[in-house]
Motif scaffolding. Structure first.
Motif, PDB file in Angstrom:
ATOM      1  N   TYR A 148       0.846  -1.200   0.000  1.00 41.66           N
ATOM      2  CA  TYR A 148       0.000   0.000   0.000  1.00 41.66           C
ATOM      3  C   TYR A 148       0.880   1.249   0.000  1.00 41.66           C
ATOM      4  O   TYR A 148       1.825   1.365   0.772  1.00 41.66           O
ATOM      5  CB  TYR A 148      -0.898   0.003   1.231  1.00 41.66           C
ATOM      6  N   GLN A 149       0.589   2.173  -0.885  1.00 37.59           N
ATOM      7  CA  GLN A 149       1.348   3.407  -0.984  1.00 37.59           C
ATOM      8  C   GLN A 149       0.652   4.520  -0.201  1.00 37.59           C
ATOM      9  O   GLN A 149      -0.542   4.771  -0.387  1.00 37.59           O
ATOM     10  CB  GLN A 149       1.466   3.827  -2.453  1.00 37.59           C
ATOM     11  N   MET A 150       1.401   5.174   0.699  1.00 38.94           N
ATOM     12  CA  MET A 150       0.846   6.327   1.404  1.00 38.94           C
ATOM     13  C   MET A 150       0.491   7.397   0.371  1.00 38.94           C
ATOM     14  O   MET A 150       1.324   7.767  -0.458  1.00 38.94           O
ATOM     15  CB  MET A 150       1.869   6.873   2.410  1.00 38.94           C
ATOM     16  N   ASN A 151      -0.762   7.875   0.391  1.00 40.41           N
ATOM     17  CA  ASN A 151      -1.176   8.832  -0.631  1.00 40.41           C
ATOM     18  C   ASN A 151      -0.699  10.248  -0.289  1.00 40.41           C
ATOM     19  O   ASN A 151      -0.176  10.510   0.798  1.00 40.41           O
ATOM     20  CB  ASN A 151      -2.695   8.786  -0.855  1.00 40.41           C
ATOM     21  N   MET A 152      -0.890  11.170  -1.226  1.00 40.66           N
ATOM     22  CA  MET A 152      -0.359  12.512  -1.069  1.00 40.66           C
ATOM     23  C   MET A 152      -0.993  13.249   0.107  1.00 40.66           C
ATOM     24  O   MET A 152      -0.321  13.986   0.838  1.00 40.66           O
ATOM     25  CB  MET A 152      -0.561  13.308  -2.367  1.00 40.66           C
ATOM     26  N   LEU A 158       1.217  14.144   7.379  1.00 38.64           N
ATOM     27  CA  LEU A 158       2.367  13.671   8.146  1.00 38.64           C
ATOM     28  C   LEU A 158       3.437  14.757   8.226  1.00 38.64           C
ATOM     29  O   LEU A 158       3.996  15.012   9.299  1.00 38.64           O
ATOM     30  CB  LEU A 158       2.937  12.411   7.493  1.00 38.64           C
ATOM     31  N   LYS A 159       3.724  15.408   7.111  1.00 32.99           N
ATOM     32  CA  LYS A 159       4.752  16.448   7.096  1.00 32.99           C
ATOM     33  C   LYS A 159       4.369  17.603   8.022  1.00 32.99           C
ATOM     34  O   LYS A 159       5.207  18.138   8.761  1.00 32.99           O
ATOM     35  CB  LYS A 159       4.970  16.964   5.673  1.00 32.99           C
ATOM     36  N   SER A 160       3.106  18.009   7.992  1.00 32.48           N
ATOM     37  CA  SER A 160       2.644  19.092   8.859  1.00 32.48           C
ATOM     38  C   SER A 160       2.789  18.703  10.332  1.00 32.48           C
ATOM     39  O   SER A 160       3.240  19.509  11.163  1.00 32.48           O
ATOM     40  CB  SER A 160       1.191  19.420   8.534  1.00 32.48           C
ATOM     41  N   MET A 161       2.406  17.469  10.665  1.00 30.31           N
ATOM     42  CA  MET A 161       2.518  17.005  12.041  1.00 30.31           C
ATOM     43  C   MET A 161       3.977  16.971  12.485  1.00 30.31           C
ATOM     44  O   MET A 161       4.321  17.366  13.606  1.00 30.31           O
ATOM     45  CB  MET A 161       1.887  15.608  12.161  1.00 30.31           C
ATOM     46  N   MET A 231      11.497  13.039   7.306  1.00 30.60           N
ATOM     47  CA  MET A 231      11.661  14.339   6.666  1.00 30.60           C
ATOM     48  C   MET A 231      12.427  14.221   5.354  1.00 30.60           C
ATOM     49  O   MET A 231      12.103  14.884   4.372  1.00 30.60           O
ATOM     50  CB  MET A 231      12.370  15.309   7.619  1.00 30.60           C
ATOM     51  N   VAL A 232      13.443  13.364   5.344  1.00 36.33           N
ATOM     52  CA  VAL A 232      14.207  13.158   4.113  1.00 36.33           C
ATOM     53  C   VAL A 232      13.310  12.577   3.030  1.00 36.33           C
ATOM     54  O   VAL A 232      13.278  13.052   1.886  1.00 36.33           O
ATOM     55  CB  VAL A 232      15.416  12.240   4.365  1.00 36.33           C
ATOM     56  N   GLN A 233      12.545  11.539   3.372  1.00 38.57           N
ATOM     57  CA  GLN A 233      11.684  10.875   2.391  1.00 38.57           C
ATOM     58  C   GLN A 233      10.550  11.777   1.919  1.00 38.57           C
ATOM     59  O   GLN A 233      10.249  11.843   0.722  1.00 38.57           O
ATOM     60  CB  GLN A 233      11.109   9.587   2.991  1.00 38.57           C
ATOM     61  N   LEU A 234       9.934  12.492   2.848  1.00 33.42           N
ATOM     62  CA  LEU A 234       8.827  13.370   2.473  1.00 33.42           C
ATOM     63  C   LEU A 234       9.327  14.550   1.656  1.00 33.42           C
ATOM     64  O   LEU A 234       8.676  14.975   0.697  1.00 33.42           O
ATOM     65  CB  LEU A 234       8.112  13.872   3.738  1.00 33.42           C
ATOM     66  N   GLY A 235      10.489  15.070   2.004  1.00 30.45           N
ATOM     67  CA  GLY A 235      11.047  16.186   1.254  1.00 30.45           C
ATOM     68  C   GLY A 235      11.280  15.822  -0.192  1.00 30.45           C
ATOM     69  O   GLY A 235      10.916  16.570  -1.106  1.00 30.45           O
ATOM     70  N   GLU A 236      11.841  14.655  -0.417  1.00 32.28           N
ATOM     71  CA  GLU A 236      12.099  14.212  -1.788  1.00 32.28           C
ATOM     72  C   GLU A 236      10.800  13.921  -2.532  1.00 32.28           C
ATOM     73  O   GLU A 236      10.620  14.322  -3.678  1.00 32.28           O
ATOM     74  CB  GLU A 236      12.970  12.955  -1.773  1.00 32.28           C
ATOM     75  N   GLY A 237       9.872  13.246  -1.864  1.00 33.07           N
ATOM     76  CA  GLY A 237       8.618  12.870  -2.521  1.00 33.07           C
ATOM     77  C   GLY A 237       7.762  14.067  -2.875  1.00 33.07           C
ATOM     78  O   GLY A 237       7.257  14.175  -3.999  1.00 33.07           O
ATOM     79  N   LEU A 238       7.592  15.002  -1.926  1.00 32.56           N
ATOM     80  CA  LEU A 238       6.755  16.167  -2.189  1.00 32.56           C
ATOM     81  C   LEU A 238       7.407  17.119  -3.182  1.00 32.56           C
ATOM     82  O   LEU A 238       6.747  17.791  -3.962  1.00 32.56           O
ATOM     83  CB  LEU A 238       6.458  16.897  -0.882  1.00 32.56           C
ATOM     84  N   LYS A 239       8.758  17.155  -3.193  1.00 36.09           N
ATOM     85  CA  LYS A 239       9.479  17.980  -4.153  1.00 36.09           C
ATOM     86  C   LYS A 239       9.247  17.468  -5.576  1.00 36.09           C
ATOM     87  O   LYS A 239       9.046  18.236  -6.511  1.00 36.09           O
ATOM     88  CB  LYS A 239      10.971  17.967  -3.831  1.00 36.09           C
ATOM     89  N   THR A 240       9.255  16.135  -5.694  1.00 38.41           N
ATOM     90  CA  THR A 240       9.054  15.536  -7.013  1.00 38.41           C
ATOM     91  C   THR A 240       7.680  15.844  -7.562  1.00 38.41           C
ATOM     92  O   THR A 240       7.501  16.202  -8.731  1.00 38.41           O
ATOM     93  CB  THR A 240       9.234  13.995  -6.941  1.00 38.41           C
TER      94      THR A 240
END
Length: 242
Positions: A148-152, A158-161, A231-240
């Protein structure tokens, strides 16, 4: 089933005693709508309601008197969730617990060692749910772990929290030189330190109200690593996506 700080380079050496997550069930996620899933949801709802009730009665009989007990109760629920191997439930309930824990922190004397332990547990769980790989190479995920992929929307929440929590923990560090007496002070008002606060000082120099660390610099390093994996994973994913 029921048993905007810079992050330093990852290190295997840490003063915080981290929690070992149980192995997820090898048979894969619980089937949606099944009795086991319904039982788990009912169990978690009851337990989280009890945590909320005890928090509402804080510093009174039947309520919480310190953040350590709340962290222990939430950690047990994280374990139950992790064993379930059901990401849809894990994401929903862990976001709920992580947000609630962030709110609870301000109401009790600071105990950063306990706080960092639970936050690291959340960090490793969320990291695994984002990347589908174990945060601990020594405990790989079973082959049946759901893809299951965490959706946007979940990633943004998650990033806000995480951002709120990181700022909150820094404030705890800054205020941790004096902690309130939970028997005489109102929740969230910092006064004199209560000698009964559970602080682990074995073989280390105590940092008042913050657990046990060799020095302030060591403690600051630990604080700067809060949710650093995610933070590393979310930063890369949301940047993409952006």
């Amino acid at each position: 089933m029921y048993p905007s700080l810079p992050s330093p380079a990852p290190s295997d050496v840490s003063t915080t005693s981290y929690h070992t997550l149980p192995h997820p069930r090898s048979s894969g996620p619980l089937k949606a709508g099944s009795r086991p899933e319904s039982n788990l949801i009912a169990y978690l709802d009851v337990q989280l309601l009890e945590v909320s009730r005890k928090y509402a009665k804080k510093f009174h009989e039947g309520g919480y008197f310190d953040i350590k007990t709340i962290a222990e109760d939430l950690e047990r629920l994280v374990d139950v969730l992790w064993v379930s191997s059901t990401p849809t439930l894990q994401i929903h309930y862990m976001l709920q617990m992580a947000n609630s824990f962030n709110d609870y922190l301000a109401s009790f004397p600071p105990h950063l060692k306990v706080t960092l332990r639970l936050l690291d547990t959340f960090d490793r769980c969320f990291y695994t749910l984002i990347t589908e790989t174990s945060a601990d190479p020594s405990t790989p995920l079973p082959p049946a772990f759901s893809a299951y992929q965490m959706n946007m929307t979940e990633k943004v929440r998650l990033k806000s929290m995480i951002e709120r929590t990181r700022l909150h923990v820094v404030k705890l560090l800054e205020s941790g030189r004096g902690a309130p007496d939970p028997l005489t002070e109102n929740a969230g008002n910092f006064g004199e330190r209560n000698e009964q606060i559970d602080i682990d000082t074995e073989n280390e120099t105590e940092v008042d109200g913050c657990g046990s660390y060799a020095d302030d610099e060591e403690l600051e390093i630990e604080v700067s690593k809060v949710y650093d994996r995610c933070m590393v994973q979310l930063g890369e994913g949301l940047k993409t996506v952006g």
